[in-house]
Design a protein around this motif. Sequence first.
Motif, PDB file in Angstrom:
ATOM      1  N   GLU A  88      -4.678 -13.223  -7.375  1.00  0.00           N
ATOM      2  CA  GLU A  88      -3.994 -12.092  -6.728  1.00  0.00           C
ATOM      3  C   GLU A  88      -3.270 -12.515  -5.444  1.00  0.00           C
ATOM      4  O   GLU A  88      -2.298 -11.907  -5.031  1.00  0.00           O
ATOM      5  CB  GLU A  88      -5.007 -11.006  -6.384  1.00  0.00           C
ATOM      6  CG  GLU A  88      -5.265 -10.029  -7.491  1.00  0.00           C
ATOM      7  CD  GLU A  88      -4.040  -9.177  -7.832  1.00  0.00           C
ATOM      8  OE1 GLU A  88      -3.644  -8.352  -7.015  1.00  0.00           O
ATOM      9  OE2 GLU A  88      -3.476  -9.375  -8.916  1.00  0.00           O
TER      10      GLU A  88
ATOM     11  N   ARG B 231       2.593   1.621  -3.573  1.00  0.00           N
ATOM     12  CA  ARG B 231       1.730   1.959  -4.708  1.00  0.00           C
ATOM     13  C   ARG B 231       1.045   3.322  -4.516  1.00  0.00           C
ATOM     14  O   ARG B 231       0.968   4.106  -5.459  1.00  0.00           O
ATOM     15  CB  ARG B 231       0.740   0.832  -4.946  1.00  0.00           C
ATOM     16  CG  ARG B 231       1.508  -0.455  -5.322  1.00  0.00           C
ATOM     17  CD  ARG B 231       0.628  -1.561  -5.765  1.00  0.00           C
ATOM     18  NE  ARG B 231       1.396  -2.754  -6.114  1.00  0.00           N
ATOM     19  CZ  ARG B 231       1.265  -3.927  -5.487  1.00  0.00           C
ATOM     20  NH1 ARG B 231       0.419  -4.066  -4.484  1.00  0.00           N
ATOM     21  NH2 ARG B 231       1.986  -4.960  -5.885  1.00  0.00           N
TER      22      ARG B 231
ATOM     23  N   THR C 184       0.851  -1.202   0.000  1.00  0.00           N
ATOM     24  CA  THR C 184       0.000   0.000   0.000  1.00  0.00           C
ATOM     25  C   THR C 184       0.885   1.250   0.000  1.00  0.00           C
ATOM     26  O   THR C 184       0.637   2.198  -0.750  1.00  0.00           O
ATOM     27  CB  THR C 184      -0.941  -0.008   1.223  1.00  0.00           C
ATOM     28  OG1 THR C 184      -1.643  -1.253   1.234  1.00  0.00           O
ATOM     29  CG2 THR C 184      -1.946   1.117   1.164  1.00  0.00           C
TER      30      THR C 184
HETATM   31  C1  S3P Z   1      -5.114  -2.629   0.307  1.00  0.00           C
HETATM   32  C2  S3P Z   1      -5.668  -3.233  -0.804  1.00  0.00           C
HETATM   33  C3  S3P Z   1      -5.579  -4.679  -1.079  1.00  0.00           C
HETATM   34  C4  S3P Z   1      -5.159  -5.447   0.171  1.00  0.00           C
HETATM   35  C5  S3P Z   1      -4.007  -4.794   0.872  1.00  0.00           C
HETATM   36  C6  S3P Z   1      -4.386  -3.396   1.326  1.00  0.00           C
HETATM   37  C7  S3P Z   1      -5.276  -1.166   0.471  1.00  0.00           C
HETATM   38  O1  S3P Z   1      -4.628  -4.909  -2.083  1.00  0.00           O
HETATM   39  O2  S3P Z   1      -4.853  -6.776  -0.147  1.00  0.00           O
HETATM   40  O3  S3P Z   1      -3.595  -5.532   1.985  1.00  0.00           O
HETATM   41  O4  S3P Z   1      -5.056  -0.633   1.578  1.00  0.00           O
HETATM   42  O5  S3P Z   1      -5.627  -0.505  -0.520  1.00  0.00           O
HETATM   43  P1  S3P Z   1      -4.956  -4.726  -3.673  1.00  0.00           P
HETATM   44  O6  S3P Z   1      -5.237  -3.293  -3.910  1.00  0.00           O
HETATM   45  O7  S3P Z   1      -3.710  -5.167  -4.357  1.00  0.00           O
HETATM   46  O8  S3P Z   1      -6.119  -5.607  -3.973  1.00  0.00           O
END
Ligand code: S3P
Length: 433
Positions: free
Chosen positions: A339, A94, A91
């Motif tokens: 995923e 990204r 998180t």
């Molecule tokens: C999250 C989104 C999810 C989740 C991660 C936390 C977030 O991942 O698995 O632990 O805080 O936006 P993805 O966006 O890859 O699905």
Amino acid sequence: MRITRIKNVKGELRVPSDKSITHRGILLGAVGKGKTLLKEWLDSADTRSTLNIVKMLGVNVEESGKDLLIEGKRGVFKEPVDILDAGNSGTTARLTTGLLATQPFFSVITGDESLRNRPMLRVVKPLREMGAIIDGREGGNRLPVAIRGGNLKGISFFNKKSSAQVKSSLMIAGLFAEGITEITEPFMSRDHTERMLKYMGVEVIQMETEKGHIIKVKGGQIPNGEEIYCPADPSSSAFFAGLATLVEGSEILLKDVLVNPTRDGFFRVLKKMGGKIEYINVREISGETVADILVKSADKLEPVTIEGDILPSLIDEIPILAIVMAFADGVSCVRQAGELRVKESDRIRAVVVNLRRMGVNVEEFDDGFCIEGKGKLKGAFIETYGDHRIAMAFTVAGLVAEGETHIDDTECVNVSYPRFYDDLNIIVRNGYI
Ligand code: S3P
């Protein structure tokens, strides 16, 4: 760590605050105007990674007791003097890439060994399309990535994997892009960014269409600093709900849990399987729904198949759900969940390998697994692959298994739940851990 079977769990627990909301509170507070007070933020390794990064970008942050006071920079940050480290946190990596894409300066972001193996192109590609210059290993798909941003234009993007991290990254970039940034996701993913932005005065448009859920944000809007409360994390609460469900004579009250419908899939599925789950005192706090959850041990558990639109709402709870599935009366499956292979570890592999060691018949697929419920587990040697959720799920497995279980590494729980084993000790009454 050595773990043996317990008799039952009883009591009340307020698990640490939500990780997703804490990351967003720090980042949106940092890009906003005025001060944001993040109440009861989650203090863990992952959220510290986000906090350290915003500090390196020139944000003033004051820690006082359980609160964080963040001084908003109105979208204007300072060029960092060193590489930014997202640690183990996808998180952080990204969402921060989305924020850095709005800045005209040079920055580099990296992470630990696990994170350096996780895909980044899912955010790098659309952010490049918006106008950011991003390079990195494997054509920008692996950290470290180097970013020089600014002058972004809004795009229309199809978020094929319904990733909340991708959506949130583009929404942050979209706040500072020219025109409208539009994201379509086939299944609705966690919507904390939408809710928090609205709560901070930003206009976010959401629509349901044939193609899926659409989110639109117009550039040039700066969020207002606000007081934001972080409720207890449903993903951390799930381990205790699973444990109480499986151990006869148990009853626990999980306090202040976030029950946003994009996050509470585990509790809904557990109830459908025959779990005794009750939401009490449901309330709204700073744009999110919160409840106390009463969990009592189940008499009988029915098997279940998990696929499609429910997946995003319980994606991080699949490891603990797999342990519950091992006690259902029949075959349970998780499918369309490829995923899981690119999370903090390959969670399909980790679940399959460890459950087989505990004596369960499990069939592995590219996109999931099927588990033959046997109603019992035998103690085994568990490999966590350095993944916090595998460590906590299989600790619960060890507490309900016959014989002794050994967990190779429990340090990794610090990523989301540093006091996990202390909290366990509070609710384990007649057992030993
Ligand atoms: C999250 C989104 C999810 C989740 C991660 C936390 C977030 O991942 O698995 O632990 O805080 O936006 P993805 O966006 O890859 O699905």
